[in-house]
Design an enzyme around this catalytic site. Sequence first.
Site, PDB file in Angstrom:
ATOM      1  N   GLY A  31       0.822  -1.215   0.000  1.00 20.89           N
ATOM      2  CA  GLY A  31       0.000   0.000   0.000  1.00 20.89           C
ATOM      3  C   GLY A  31       0.850   1.256   0.000  1.00 20.89           C
ATOM      4  O   GLY A  31       0.597   2.207  -0.746  1.00 20.89           O
ATOM      5  N   ASP A  32       1.879   1.261   0.840  1.00 22.08           N
ATOM      6  CA  ASP A  32       2.783   2.415   0.901  1.00 22.08           C
ATOM      7  C   ASP A  32       3.512   2.625  -0.421  1.00 22.08           C
ATOM      8  O   ASP A  32       3.606   3.751  -0.923  1.00 22.08           O
ATOM      9  CB  ASP A  32       3.811   2.212   2.012  1.00 22.08           C
ATOM     10  CG  ASP A  32       3.211   2.334   3.395  1.00 22.08           C
ATOM     11  OD1 ASP A  32       2.805   3.436   3.764  1.00 22.08           O
ATOM     12  OD2 ASP A  32       3.147   1.318   4.103  1.00 22.08           O
ATOM     13  N   THR A  33       4.057   1.549  -0.971  1.00 25.03           N
ATOM     14  CA  THR A  33       4.870   1.707  -2.169  1.00 25.03           C
ATOM     15  C   THR A  33       4.015   2.039  -3.386  1.00 25.03           C
ATOM     16  O   THR A  33       4.468   2.766  -4.283  1.00 25.03           O
ATOM     17  CB  THR A  33       5.709   0.453  -2.431  1.00 25.03           C
ATOM     18  OG1 THR A  33       4.888  -0.713  -2.422  1.00 25.03           O
ATOM     19  CG2 THR A  33       6.777   0.304  -1.359  1.00 25.03           C
TER      20      THR A  33
END
Length: 385
Positions: A168-170
């Site tokens: 999700g972050d990347t």
Amino acid sequence: MTNTGGALDGIRVVEMGQLIAGPFCGQLLGDMGAEIVKLEPPGTGDQMRNWGQGDKPSWWRVIARNKYSVAVDLRSEEGQALARELIAKADILIENFRPGTLEKWNLDPAELRKTNPGLIVVRVSGYGQTGPYSARAGFGGIGEAMGGWRGIVGYPDLPPARMGVSIGDTLAATYGCMGALAALHHRSKTGEGQIVDSALYEAVLQVMESTVSDYSASGTKRRRTGSTLPAIAPSNVYPCSDGEYLIGANQDGVFARLAAAMGRPELASDERYATHRARGVRQEELDALIGEWTATMTIAELEAKMVAAGVPAGRVFDAEDMLADPHFAAREALVTVADEELGEIRMQGVFPKLSATPGSVRRPAPLTVGQDTGDVLRRWLGREG
């Protein structure tokens, strides 16, 4: 390490924030040649300095490569003033704080752009800068859940599983980087900067294929199905005598090649398996049939057959496999970076590969918090740190 300038050579970026989403966006821009000045809290620095596994955590060495560390206390008036000076010289500002934090710190993007009209501000957050959830705290895993990813990962009789990396972050960072590149193109035509609003849950939503439209059109919900995709067969991890091997033969012509390699060419014309829909209906049956065949071979024996037959297939790699693989070496998919503390570290290279202006790892991650403060203040602001 190499010293090619990269496509973004000459672009200056100020990176704020911690952990993964904002810093990974900075890593991507830095890999492509931009100069990244990372503002870190004095003393402690970014928490990523301590993340990673093993007795020598090295995640920081990857996510902070090509960056300069400047120690700035953004909660103080003095630190905010210094940040404004640096941002006035920047092309891009990256931040991944909760919406409203920059404004609270007297760093409202609207005000920053009055001084620097061409400034592009990449704002990565859990839920975006607007909407009823915008003020909520949001980490990558929460975005994965809301965006639909977590709900379909794992096996149907178990709770939702985690992918194993902070996807999700990347994803949000990657879309933030993509937005920054689009904004640079717009600025080259108009001179105007803009805000890039990248929400974690929307970045996940973007890669969720037809999950929403399938439900909208027919009420169908995609469920957790383990290592398979419903009605897409054969496409699975199959047993060998010494491990597992992934085969993807879920297309008529490819399945015919697989059947021939199995010594069962008649399967390709058998009405039970001849079409995409028929194979999907008998997915478990077909997987069992293929698994019985693969189990009689080693991974190397099966791979030789799949390569000869032109069937998409591959080993399930881990880091040790990657370091030993000749294709990774030939493509320079992994690079070696010298580190004063850890020695030579292997890590992923720069992607995608540009033919005229390739990116590169030009400098290792800053070892200490604020180690580049004096250098950056001299070059960017013309004064001593």
